[in-house]
Motif scaffolding. Structure first.
Motif, PDB file in Angstrom:
ATOM      1  N   ASP A 192       0.867  -1.174   0.000  1.00 47.11           N
ATOM      2  CA  ASP A 192       0.000   0.000   0.000  1.00 47.11           C
ATOM      3  C   ASP A 192       0.907   1.229   0.000  1.00 47.11           C
ATOM      4  O   ASP A 192       1.617   1.481   0.971  1.00 47.11           O
ATOM      5  N   TYR A 193       0.896   1.982  -1.090  1.00 49.36           N
ATOM      6  CA  TYR A 193       1.765   3.144  -1.227  1.00 49.36           C
ATOM      7  C   TYR A 193       1.099   4.445  -0.794  1.00 49.36           C
ATOM      8  O   TYR A 193       1.715   5.510  -0.891  1.00 49.36           O
ATOM      9  N   ARG A 194      -0.140   4.398  -0.343  1.00 52.84           N
ATOM     10  CA  ARG A 194      -0.846   5.635  -0.028  1.00 52.84           C
ATOM     11  C   ARG A 194      -0.211   6.363   1.159  1.00 52.84           C
ATOM     12  O   ARG A 194       0.430   5.719   2.011  1.00 52.84           O
ATOM     13  N   PRO A 195      -0.358   7.683   1.201  1.00 55.08           N
ATOM     14  CA  PRO A 195       0.202   8.445   2.333  1.00 55.08           C
ATOM     15  C   PRO A 195      -0.271   7.870   3.661  1.00 55.08           C
ATOM     16  O   PRO A 195      -1.451   7.538   3.837  1.00 55.08           O
ATOM     17  N   GLY A 196       0.642   7.740   4.603  1.00 59.47           N
ATOM     18  CA  GLY A 196       0.315   7.220   5.925  1.00 59.47           C
ATOM     19  C   GLY A 196       0.355   5.713   6.046  1.00 59.47           C
ATOM     20  O   GLY A 196       0.192   5.177   7.150  1.00 59.47           O
ATOM     21  N   SER A 197       0.578   4.998   4.951  1.00 60.67           N
ATOM     22  CA  SER A 197       0.593   3.536   4.995  1.00 60.67           C
ATOM     23  C   SER A 197       1.745   3.027   5.853  1.00 60.67           C
ATOM     24  O   SER A 197       2.878   3.513   5.773  1.00 60.67           O
ATOM     25  N   ASP A 198       1.455   1.985   6.629  1.00 58.66           N
ATOM     26  CA  ASP A 198       2.505   1.339   7.419  1.00 58.66           C
ATOM     27  C   ASP A 198       3.501   0.578   6.546  1.00 58.66           C
ATOM     28  O   ASP A 198       4.568   0.181   7.026  1.00 58.66           O
ATOM     29  N   ASP A 199       3.161   0.356   5.284  1.00 64.25           N
ATOM     30  CA  ASP A 199       4.062  -0.379   4.399  1.00 64.25           C
ATOM     31  C   ASP A 199       5.231   0.468   3.917  1.00 64.25           C
ATOM     32  O   ASP A 199       6.264  -0.074   3.493  1.00 64.25           O
ATOM     33  N   LEU A 200       5.090   1.778   3.943  1.00 61.72           N
ATOM     34  CA  LEU A 200       6.094   2.638   3.301  1.00 61.72           C
ATOM     35  C   LEU A 200       7.507   2.455   3.863  1.00 61.72           C
ATOM     36  O   LEU A 200       8.466   2.363   3.081  1.00 61.72           O
ATOM     37  N   PRO A 201       7.703   2.385   5.181  1.00 59.59           N
ATOM     38  CA  PRO A 201       9.076   2.156   5.666  1.00 59.59           C
ATOM     39  C   PRO A 201       9.659   0.833   5.186  1.00 59.59           C
ATOM     40  O   PRO A 201      10.857   0.752   4.888  1.00 59.59           O
ATOM     41  N   LYS A 202       8.834  -0.214   5.113  1.00 56.27           N
ATOM     42  CA  LYS A 202       9.327  -1.507   4.647  1.00 56.27           C
ATOM     43  C   LYS A 202       9.698  -1.448   3.167  1.00 56.27           C
ATOM     44  O   LYS A 202      10.687  -2.065   2.733  1.00 56.27           O
ATOM     45  N   VAL A 203       8.919  -0.706   2.385  1.00 54.31           N
ATOM     46  CA  VAL A 203       9.242  -0.603   0.963  1.00 54.31           C
ATOM     47  C   VAL A 203      10.501   0.234   0.772  1.00 54.31           C
ATOM     48  O   VAL A 203      11.356  -0.088  -0.064  1.00 54.31           O
ATOM     49  N   ALA A 204      10.650   1.309   1.542  1.00 48.68           N
ATOM     50  CA  ALA A 204      11.882   2.104   1.459  1.00 48.68           C
ATOM     51  C   ALA A 204      13.097   1.236   1.772  1.00 48.68           C
ATOM     52  O   ALA A 204      14.137   1.326   1.102  1.00 48.68           O
ATOM     53  N   ASP A 205      12.975   0.375   2.769  1.00 49.88           N
ATOM     54  CA  ASP A 205      14.072  -0.533   3.101  1.00 49.88           C
ATOM     55  C   ASP A 205      14.330  -1.505   1.951  1.00 49.88           C
ATOM     56  O   ASP A 205      15.488  -1.836   1.652  1.00 49.88           O
ATOM     57  N   LEU A 206      13.257  -1.956   1.283  1.00 46.48           N
ATOM     58  CA  LEU A 206      13.414  -2.851   0.135  1.00 46.48           C
ATOM     59  C   LEU A 206      14.152  -2.153  -1.005  1.00 46.48           C
ATOM     60  O   LEU A 206      15.051  -2.745  -1.618  1.00 46.48           O
ATOM     61  N   VAL A 207      13.789  -0.910  -1.303  1.00 50.82           N
ATOM     62  CA  VAL A 207      14.481  -0.178  -2.369  1.00 50.82           C
ATOM     63  C   VAL A 207      15.974  -0.085  -2.042  1.00 50.82           C
ATOM     64  O   VAL A 207      16.832  -0.262  -2.919  1.00 50.82           O
TER      65      VAL A 207
END
Length: 256
Positions: A94-109
């Motif tokens: 979930d890329y939407r603003p405020g999503s809890d997934d964003l830190p995990k995706v940033a770490d993946l990148v």
């Protein structure tokens, strides 16, 4: 039937195979559920114009194992080219603003950016892929590099569980280390972020912080041209969203 038999020779008798509806690059994308486990299969006809991406994905699978599912088998039978992977537990990011997934995706990148390109596999070059969308040839050097890139950060390609992992490596590319963060930026904007918010997330990736700002501006402009070409005069809703996001990013970087 021949390809099904070949797949079942690998995984066992398949009890059910529900389709995975969000796949964009495969004629078949399904979860296989034999008695002994779960697998994911993606397949294209052997005469499909993109069937070469199946071989590319199979070739790089062992090299991207730290950030991607394991490839179980590559099967060609009955006019079909199929890749069988372990099935990942988790959900599409979930890329939407405020999503809890964003830190995990940033770490993946970040983790993807730490991978080295396999030395024995020919990859497409980022500068070559973008050349048609860059009016000034001297800007292409910004995109050159020796980092292994995914380049397709569609949220459906990112599976989030305890960590995020990324699938669909058919367009694996060699280029500058900050480019995957740039591709992710476009998807963030398409998911509701402002260009400034998207770039703040990209800035969590060290390679992005070292990127030449003129290069980022050239990359944003090139992708706006690319998506405009893909969409043409009558884009579908999905493509229109990407056209809008890429043009918003370009415009934000061009503003004084």
């Amino acid at each position: 039937m021949a390809v099904r038999n070949a797949i079942e020779d690998v995984v066992g008798f398949v009890i059910s195979a529900p389709s995975v509806g969000e796949g964009l690059n495969s004629s078949v994308a399904a979860l296989l559920q034999p008695p002994g486990g779960r697998f994911f299969v993606k397949a294209l006809p052997t005469d499909h114009r993109w069937v070469w991406t199946q071989r590319r994905e199979a070739d790089v699978a062992a090299h991207v194992r730290p950030v991607a599912p394991a490839l179980v088998a590559h099967v060609v039978a009955g006019g079909w080219d199929a890749l069988i992977f372990e099935a990942l537990d988790g959900h599409h990011a979930d890329y939407r603003p405020g999503s809890d997934d964003l830190p995990k995706v940033a770490d993946l990148v970040r983790r993807v950016g730490e991978l080295s390109p396999p030395p024995d596999i020919e990859l497409r070059e980022a500068a070559q892929r973008l050349a048609a969308y860059v009016p000034h040839e001297e800007e292409l050097w910004y995109f050159e590099g020796d980092t292994l890139l995914h380049t397709d950060w569609n949220h459906a390609n990112v599976i989030v569980g305890d960590r995020a992992r990324i699938v669909d490596w058919g367009w694996a590319t060699r280029g500058a280390p900050w480019l995957d963060a740039g591709y992710w930026t476009i998807w963030l904007i398409a998911s509701g972020h402002s260009p400034q918010s998207a770039e703040r997330w990209a800035a969590q990736i060290p390679a992005w912080r070292a990127a030449p700002q003129a290069g980022v501006t050239a990359f944003a402009a090139a992708n706006a041209r690319l998506w405009a070409e893909i969409g043409g005069d009558h884009p579908d809703a999905w493509t229109h969203r990407m056209m809008t996001a890429s043009s918003q990013w370009r415009d934000s970087r061009a503003a004084p």
